[in-house]
Design a protein around this motif. Structure first.
Motif, PDB file in Angstrom:
ATOM      1  N   PRO A  27       0.806  -1.228   0.000  1.00 30.10           N
ATOM      2  CA  PRO A  27       0.000   0.000   0.000  1.00 30.10           C
ATOM      3  C   PRO A  27       0.835   1.273   0.000  1.00 30.10           C
ATOM      4  O   PRO A  27       0.421   2.294  -0.573  1.00 30.10           O
ATOM      5  N   GLU A  83      -6.790   4.644  -4.441  1.00 28.90           N
ATOM      6  CA  GLU A  83      -7.852   3.733  -4.016  1.00 28.90           C
ATOM      7  C   GLU A  83      -7.289   2.347  -3.740  1.00 28.90           C
ATOM      8  O   GLU A  83      -7.679   1.685  -2.756  1.00 28.90           O
ATOM      9  N   THR A  84      -6.383   1.905  -4.586  1.00 30.44           N
ATOM     10  CA  THR A  84      -5.761   0.597  -4.374  1.00 30.44           C
ATOM     11  C   THR A  84      -4.974   0.576  -3.077  1.00 30.44           C
ATOM     12  O   THR A  84      -5.014  -0.407  -2.318  1.00 30.44           O
ATOM     13  N   LEU A 107      -5.529   2.280  -0.348  1.00 27.07           N
ATOM     14  CA  LEU A 107      -6.461   2.214   0.776  1.00 27.07           C
ATOM     15  C   LEU A 107      -7.079   0.824   0.906  1.00 27.07           C
ATOM     16  O   LEU A 107      -7.267   0.313   2.023  1.00 27.07           O
ATOM     17  N   THR A 108      -7.377   0.194  -0.209  1.00 24.88           N
ATOM     18  CA  THR A 108      -7.938  -1.160  -0.180  1.00 24.88           C
ATOM     19  C   THR A 108      -6.926  -2.150   0.383  1.00 24.88           C
ATOM     20  O   THR A 108      -7.262  -2.995   1.230  1.00 24.88           O
ATOM     21  N   GLU A 143      -6.544  -1.937   4.239  1.00 26.08           N
ATOM     22  CA  GLU A 143      -7.778  -1.961   5.037  1.00 26.08           C
ATOM     23  C   GLU A 143      -7.599  -2.592   6.408  1.00 26.08           C
ATOM     24  O   GLU A 143      -8.140  -2.114   7.403  1.00 26.08           O
ATOM     25  N   ASN A 144      -6.859  -3.671   6.487  1.00 24.72           N
ATOM     26  CA  ASN A 144      -6.755  -4.439   7.731  1.00 24.72           C
ATOM     27  C   ASN A 144      -5.401  -4.270   8.419  1.00 24.72           C
ATOM     28  O   ASN A 144      -4.958  -5.159   9.140  1.00 24.72           O
ATOM     29  N   ALA A 147      -3.421   7.017   5.438  1.00 20.48           N
ATOM     30  CA  ALA A 147      -4.806   6.827   4.989  1.00 20.48           C
ATOM     31  C   ALA A 147      -5.564   8.151   4.872  1.00 20.48           C
ATOM     32  O   ALA A 147      -6.238   8.398   3.863  1.00 20.48           O
ATOM     33  N   ARG A 154      -7.138   9.804   1.461  1.00 20.02           N
ATOM     34  CA  ARG A 154      -8.572  10.127   1.313  1.00 20.02           C
ATOM     35  C   ARG A 154      -8.773  11.585   0.944  1.00 20.02           C
ATOM     36  O   ARG A 154      -9.625  11.928   0.109  1.00 20.02           O
TER      37      ARG A 154
END
Length: 250
Positions: free
Chosen positions: A201, A225-226, A228-229, A232-233, A239, A243
């Motif tokens: 990321p 976007e990638t 952030l995806t 995610e965990n 982040a 955004r």
């Protein structure tokens, strides 16, 4: 010993080590193997005693101190870890591997200034150490952008990272170029890194921010976007910045 352990015959492995040590109680390799087996068995005190014995046998050997320091690190005995590293560093520059280990731990703990100081000391003694260069530049870029002296040194030593085929190094160099507003050159370093590390990321975030600076909106949005995806965990300090950038781009 490895063959015995692979066959599930730990008793024979122990007996073999015991025989070697009965013939030569100062065999450091046998002591290291016995220490490892004691650690696996949960007898940390006995393992520590063997590793300390190796240091006593080889007080000027880097490996003996490294074995003991790594044991303390694995078992969470941080005070003893730092004490062992400090003792080893008093012996000379060849013990820089222990300083590198400490710098990495400090970085994980969030003690970034101490980690940077260790990397600086390593580079003062060995200016061509690529791992130290990468880690120093990365830390300074992320946490000390307002420190003119540190940023100047980062810019001075970073170009060698761009000459390697190591994607993590390319990413570090590309991000520094981005921070210097050299966006075209930043992209040239970051794209190969992203190809090699498509699921990282941070790399995708760096690429996305660089595309945004170049007003290549679609590619910027795709990469941010990638990023952030992918994150995610997991903790991802960028982040909110990602955004915010996406809100501006859309």
């Amino acid at each position: 010993v490895r063959s015995y352990l692979a066959a599930g015959q730990a008793d024979k492995a122990s007996a073999f080590i015991a025989k070697v040590l009965s013939d030569n109680p100062k065999n450091s390799d046998a002591l290291a193997l016995r220490a490892a087996m004691k650690e696996l068995a949960g007898d940390l005190a006995a393992s520590e005693a063997d590793l300390k014995g190796i240091v006593e046998l080889l007080p000027d050997g880097v490996r003996s101190h490294e074995l003991l320091a790594d044991f303390y690190l694995r078992t969470g005995q941080m005070e003893k870890f730092y004490q062992t590293v400090e003792t080893s560093l008093e012996k000379g520059a060849e013990f820089a591997v222990l300083r590198m280990r400490r710098a990495g731990v400090k970085e994980q703990e969030g003690a970034f200034a101490e980690a940077v100081a260790d990397y600086q000391a390593i580079l003062d003694a060995a200016p061509g150490n690529l791992v130290a260069i990468n880690n120093f530049v990365s830390l300074v870029s992320d946490h000390f952008r307002d420190n003119d002296e540190l940023m100047a040194r980062a810019r001075e030593i970073a170009p060698v990272l761009g000459t390697t085929a190591i994607p993590e190094f390319q990413d570090t160099y590309g991000w520094l170029l981005y921070l210097n507003e050299d966006h075209e050159d930043a992209l040239r370093a970051l794209i190969p890194a992203a190809r090699a590390l498509p699921n990282n990321p941070w790399v995708r975030y760096h690429v996305g921010m660089t595309y945004a600076a170049l007003n290549q909106v679609d590619l910027a949005v795709e990469n941010l976007e990638t990023a952030l995806t992918l994150a995610e965990n997991q903790p991802f300090a960028a982040a909110d910045t990602a955004r915010s950038a996406l809100l501006t781009l859309r």
